[in-house]
Design an enzyme around this catalytic site. Structure first.
Site, mmCIF file in Angstrom:
data_model
loop_
_atom_site.group_PDB
_atom_site.id
_atom_site.type_symbol
_atom_site.label_atom_id
_atom_site.label_comp_id
_atom_site.label_asym_id
_atom_site.label_seq_id
_atom_site.Cartn_x
_atom_site.Cartn_y
_atom_site.Cartn_z
ATOM 1 N N ARG A 148 0.819 -1.209 0.000
ATOM 2 C CA ARG A 148 0.000 0.000 0.000
ATOM 3 C C ARG A 148 0.861 1.272 0.000
ATOM 4 N NH1 ARG A 148 -5.003 -0.358 2.522
ATOM 5 N NH2 ARG A 148 -4.145 -2.195 3.525
ATOM 6 N N CYS A 181 -26.588 -3.440 -5.644
ATOM 7 C CA CYS A 181 -27.853 -3.728 -4.980
ATOM 8 C C CYS A 181 -27.666 -4.109 -3.518
ATOM 9 C CB CYS A 181 -28.579 -4.826 -5.733
ATOM 10 S SG CYS A 181 -28.841 -4.365 -7.451
ATOM 11 N N GLU A 182 -26.950 -3.280 -2.769
ATOM 12 C CA GLU A 182 -26.780 -3.487 -1.338
ATOM 13 C C GLU A 182 -26.716 -2.121 -0.674
ATOM 14 O OE1 GLU A 182 -24.038 -6.353 -0.023
ATOM 15 O OE2 GLU A 182 -24.252 -7.571 -1.831
HETATM 16 C C1 LIG Z 1 -0.357 -7.958 2.209
HETATM 17 C C2 LIG Z 1 1.038 -8.287 2.569
HETATM 18 C C3 LIG Z 1 2.019 -7.299 2.517
HETATM 19 C C4 LIG Z 1 1.737 -5.861 2.166
HETATM 20 O O1 LIG Z 1 0.823 -5.239 2.991
HETATM 21 P P1 LIG Z 1 0.577 -3.656 2.803
HETATM 22 O O2 LIG Z 1 -0.407 -3.329 3.846
HETATM 23 O O3 LIG Z 1 0.035 -3.459 1.435
HETATM 24 O O4 LIG Z 1 1.904 -3.000 2.972
HETATM 25 C C5 LIG Z 1 3.324 -7.670 2.790
HETATM 26 N N1 LIG Z 1 3.637 -8.944 3.106
HETATM 27 C C6 LIG Z 1 2.707 -9.914 3.175
HETATM 28 C C7 LIG Z 1 3.118 -11.287 3.520
HETATM 29 C C8 LIG Z 1 1.385 -9.621 2.915
HETATM 30 O O5 LIG Z 1 0.465 -10.584 3.006
#
Ligand SMILES: *Cc1c(COP(=O)(O)O)cnc(C)c1O
Length: 447
Positions: free
Chosen positions: A309, A375-376
């Site tokens: 993210r 539709c929710e």
């Molecule tokens: C989802 C995930 C991430 C990344 O998570 P973010 O919140 O997008 O930074 C990193 N490592 C693993 C193993 C994940 O499942």
């Protein structure tokens, strides 16, 4: 800087300036309520690509990837591909020197299609299908992160000599995030427990891997969850994991050299949301690892971190067109997308803002709910936000911070085609993923 920013006393509401949180740094207001995103006017982008559409600021993705590399030059930075698994995006992060997390044969196929270096790919997942494991082995993926005793056996039987693996550990840390995206505490499905009384604990997993001649155990992995803003949780994880590494050396006589501390670094979706302190994280992680390693005479492991993210979230926006406005006890602004392009509010109560773009309004702002077309009644995109009172059908709304877990979580609910993904750089827009058509949707349904 716009006139409204220079002269707030002109009678503009504060919200007629661009709130800083959520938008990529280069985003600004143009004339007549226009929003300039990555150098391009958003109403022009909407006219060219239609709505709803996802737009991604390429320079911002690259800048964030580079910022991680600069903050922790000694570490491997792996982009968590599940946040936005699009070929161009994987190319950009590969060029910026990042590694890649994958979770399926499909994600490996996308990585493979752009020639993402196999040795820089990790495969994750609490249960990997035989196809996932074969895809990883077929491409020569550098490391597979093992998550169950069953999987150790399955991979052991499939792998050639020398497949490097990590073990996923449940560090038993509550990262203080939403339960559905909290993955480091006891009692959720990921990882091997540190508790000696747990049947499938880390010690049994280490012994099981060491008993597989085709597997080479190189390190440990943990991931606390997502939207984690507290750096002290990562400090705690780092120290605990070094303790586990030292314990494994003592019990099993092996010194593991890799430590993967996962991702989950928070981003601000709205003004006032906590921001992740990357510099503080890097500094405190270094100190914590240095202290714990030296006090246990354990060699400093090679560090991997896995932001998803934080690389793409704020680099993306979604643009919708308003289809209907309904004024009653509350004012509902209904748009041409919804939970099919953003299920995060319905999944875990995620909160968003939205802004009118392409038209300047002097109307006083009122509290409204932006809802989708599905539709929710839970199909809400932004609740209790303030928008100009004269908002009407045909207006454009832009929602910031939609680069992560929007395209990748999108569905075809109500047989609605998924939006395109458009990359924008220096004002030039390029279609990265085209809009899903009715033909696409009918093609799989064999009648
Ligand atoms: C989802 C995930 C991430 C990344 O998570 P973010 O919140 O997008 O930074 C990193 N490592 C693993 C193993 C994940 O499942």
């Amino acid at each position: 800087m716009t006139l409204a920013e220079l002269l707030p006393s002109l009678g503009c509401e504060a919200s007629d300036r661009l709130e800083r949180a959520g938008w990529p740094p280069g985003t600004r207001l143009g004339a007549d309520g226009e929003l300039i995103f990555a150098g391009a006017a958003v109403s022009g982008l909407a006219a060219r690509f239609g709505t709803p559409a996802y737009f991604l600021d390429e320079a911002d993705v690259r800048r964030r990837a580079a910022a991680y590399r600069r903050a922790l030059p000694e570490a491997e930075v792996a982009f968590a591909g599940k946040a936005m698994c699009v070929r161009s995006v994987l190319r950009w992060v590969a060029e910026e020197g990042l590694s890649l997390d994958t979770c399926s044969a499909g994600e490996i196929a996308v990585a493979r299609s752009v020639g993402f270096p196999a040795e820089r790919i990790l495969l994750h997942g609490n249960v990997k299908t035989p196809e996932d494991l074969k895809a990883a082995l077929g491409y020569g993926v550098g490391r597979i992160v093992l998550d169950s005793l069953d999987e150790i056996e399955q991979l052991g039987a499939l792998a050639r000599e020398g497949q490097r693996v990590l073990l996923r550990v449940t560090p038993d840390i509550d990262a203080g995030t939403h339960a559905k995206i909290s993955t480091g505490a006891e009692g959720q499905k990921f990882g091997f427990s540190l508790r000696p009384d747990a049947a499938d604990n880390v010690d049994r997993a280490v012994a099981a891997v060491l008993a597989q001649p085709s597997l080479v155990l190189t390190g440990l992995h943990c991931h606390l969850g997502s939207q984690v803003s507290r750096v002290d949780k990562y400090e705690l994880a780092a120290r605990r994991m070094v303790q586990v590494l030292a314990g494994i050396r003592e019990k099993h006589g092996v010194t593991l050299t890799q430590l993967d501390l996962g991702g989950g670094h928070a981003v601000a979706y709205r003004p006032g949301d906590p921001e992740f302190d990357l510099a503080g994280y890097a500094r405190r992680l270094r100190v914590a690892l240095g202290y714990e390693c030296s006090s246990r005479a354990f060699p400093m492991p090679r560090l991997t971190i896995e932001p998803g993210r934080a690389i793409v979230g704020q680099a993306g926006i979604t643009v919708y067109r308003v289809g209907a406005v309904k004024r009653g006890s509350r004012t509902f602004v209904a748009v041409d997308g919804g939970m099919s392009d953003n299920p995060r509010p319905a999944l875990y109560g995620a909160k968003y803002t939205a802004r009118l773009v392409g038209r300047y309004s002097r109307a006083p702002h009122q509290e409204m709910v932006v809802v989708g077309r599905h539709c929710e009644s839970g199909d809400v995109l932004a609740d209790g936000i303030r928008l100009p009172g004269d908002i009407k059908a045909g207006d454009l709304l832009a929602v910031p911070c939609t680069g992560a877990y929007h395209h990748s979580l999108a569905s075809n609910y109500n047989v609605v085609g998924r939006p395109p993904v458009v990359g924008v750089r220096d004002g030039v827009a390029r279609l990265l993923v085209r809009r899903e058509t009715e033909d696409d949707l009918l093609a799989r349904d064999l009648g």
